[in-house]
Write an enzyme that holds these catalytic residues in place. Structure first.
Site, PDB file in Angstrom:
ATOM      1  CB  SER A   1       1.261  -3.926  -5.037  1.00 55.06           C
ATOM      2  OG  SER A   1       2.293  -4.717  -4.430  1.00 55.06           O
TER       3      SER A   1
ATOM      4  CG  HIS B   1       1.465  -3.288   8.398  1.00 54.80           C
ATOM      5  ND1 HIS B   1       2.360  -4.210   7.918  1.00 54.80           N
ATOM      6  CD2 HIS B   1       1.104  -2.521   7.349  1.00 54.80           C
ATOM      7  CE1 HIS B   1       2.535  -3.996   6.619  1.00 54.80           C
ATOM      8  NE2 HIS B   1       1.794  -2.974   6.245  1.00 54.80           N
TER       9      HIS B   1
ATOM     10  CG  ASN C   1       3.083   1.744   6.193  1.00 52.25           C
ATOM     11  OD1 ASN C   1       3.951   2.210   6.920  1.00 52.25           O
ATOM     12  ND2 ASN C   1       2.763   0.442   6.180  1.00 52.25           N
TER      13      ASN C   1
ATOM     14  CD  GLU D   1       5.646  -4.747   6.260  1.00 50.46           C
ATOM     15  OE1 GLU D   1       5.947  -3.664   6.797  1.00 50.46           O
ATOM     16  OE2 GLU D   1       5.382  -4.851   5.037  1.00 50.46           O
TER      17      GLU D   1
ATOM     18  CD  GLU E   1      -1.948  -2.891   4.193  1.00 53.67           C
ATOM     19  OE1 GLU E   1      -1.625  -1.981   3.431  1.00 53.67           O
ATOM     20  OE2 GLU E   1      -1.212  -3.302   5.106  1.00 53.67           O
TER      21      GLU E   1
ATOM     22  CE  LYS F   1       4.992  -1.356   3.996  1.00 53.76           C
ATOM     23  NZ  LYS F   1       4.862  -2.655   3.353  1.00 53.76           N
TER      24      LYS F   1
ATOM     25  N   GLY G   1       4.059  -5.243  -1.036  1.00 48.37           N
ATOM     26  CA  GLY G   1       5.455  -5.108  -1.446  1.00 48.37           C
ATOM     27  C   GLY G   1       5.886  -6.099  -2.515  1.00 48.37           C
TER      28      GLY G   1
HETATM   29  P1  PGA Z   1       2.909  -1.782  -0.501  1.00 48.15           P
HETATM   30  O1  PGA Z   1       2.657  -1.806   1.090  1.00 48.15           O
HETATM   31  O2  PGA Z   1       2.024  -0.690  -1.050  1.00 48.15           O
HETATM   32  O3  PGA Z   1       4.355  -1.493  -0.657  1.00 48.15           O
HETATM   33  O4  PGA Z   1       2.501  -3.131  -1.014  1.00 48.15           O
HETATM   34  C1  PGA Z   1       1.394  -1.581   1.644  1.00 48.15           C
HETATM   35  C2  PGA Z   1       1.454  -1.729   3.147  1.00 48.15           C
HETATM   36  O5  PGA Z   1       2.134  -2.625   3.641  1.00 48.15           O
HETATM   37  O6  PGA Z   1       0.824  -0.934   3.879  1.00 48.15           O
END
Ligand code: PGA
Length: 249
Positions: free
Chosen positions: A211, A94, A9, A96, A166, A11, A172
């Site tokens: 992460s 997601h 992903n 976000e 998640e 983003k 992140g």
């Molecule tokens: P990350 O993001 O691996 O940077 O923690 C995962 C995601 O939001 O899909």
């Protein structure tokens, strides 16, 4: 047997040059047999990613879609447009999108329906915040988000999703759920899926995200109910992403 899926992903990151780097590297790489790989890139790069990745069997996906088929929705992207440029997957719900763009359970359901309606595979993201985890509400939150979508779908529709667990506090932040913490939630999701139908629990893939990186992917993916990963930051570095794909094999 569920086919593992490793989905990157990006983003709102990346560039056309990075798409081309990935295309070259993934075409040359020996991806493990029996592992499905996908890259969710920003909408402007989808068409380039589809053509650049065509030689590598890596699928491409969108990061969101509007629930309407077309119309006066400036800035939005429809499911039909994603299909038109060759996307196979689309992320829905997601964290976000839920927190920064106000997508509630009803909006998530509408987007899942829109994706299924045009033949995209929705990757439905679920996850609790740190506050919710510390209040002992992890399962209630995650299974509530699951039910808000699955209760409204037909058995056939349910069987066409991928789920991604998640934990919001791990996205992140560099703070990964331990394999045991992740497995416990994945098992709870699978038990809930079995209430709809045992075959659904058996067949549906539940990815872990938050992460995930080359250094921790192996132990996460070794858990019986973790069927792959949704990888953010580590999916922007081709070697790191390839190493995660290898650990799914
Ligand atoms: P990350 O993001 O691996 O940077 O923690 C995962 C995601 O939001 O899909």
């Amino acid at each position: 047997m569920r086919t593992p899926l490793i989905a990157g992903n990006w983003k709102m990151n990346g560039s056309l040059a990075l798409v081309e780097d990935f295309g070259r590297a993934l075409a040359e790489a020996r991806l493990p047999r029996g592992v499905e790989v996908a890259l969710m890139v920003p909408a402007p790069y989808l068409a380039a990613a589809v053509s650049t990745l065509a030689a590598s069997e890596v699928a491409v996906g969108g990061q969101t879609l509007n629930d309407q088929p077309s119309g006066a929705f400036t800035g939005e992207v429809s499911g039909a447009m994603l299909v038109d440029v060759g996307a196979r997957f689309v992320l829905v719900g997601h964290s976000e999108r839920r927190t920064l763009f106000g997508e509630d359970d009803a909006a998530v359901l509408a987007r899942v329906r829109a994706a299924l309606g045009v033949g995209l595979i929705p990757v439905l993201c679920l996850g609790e915040s740190l506050e919710e985890r510390e209040a002992g509400r992890t399962e209630a939150v995650v299974l509530g988000q699951l039910a808000a979508v699955f209760d409204a779908l037909s058995p056939d529709e349910r069987s066409r999703l991928v789920i991604a667990y998640e934990p919001v506090w791990a996205i992140g932040t560099g703070r990964t759920a331990t394999p045991e913490q992740a497995q416990a939630v994945h098992a709870a999701i699978r038990t809930r899926l079995a209430d709809y139908a045992p075959a659904l629990a058996e067949g549906l893939r539940v990815l872990y995200g938050g992460s995930m990186k080359a250094a921790n992917a192996g132990e996460l993916l070794a858990q019986p109910d973790i069927d792959g990963g949704l990888v953010g930051g580590a999916s922007l570095k081709v070697d790191e992403f390839l190493a995660i794909c290898q650990s799914a094999g």
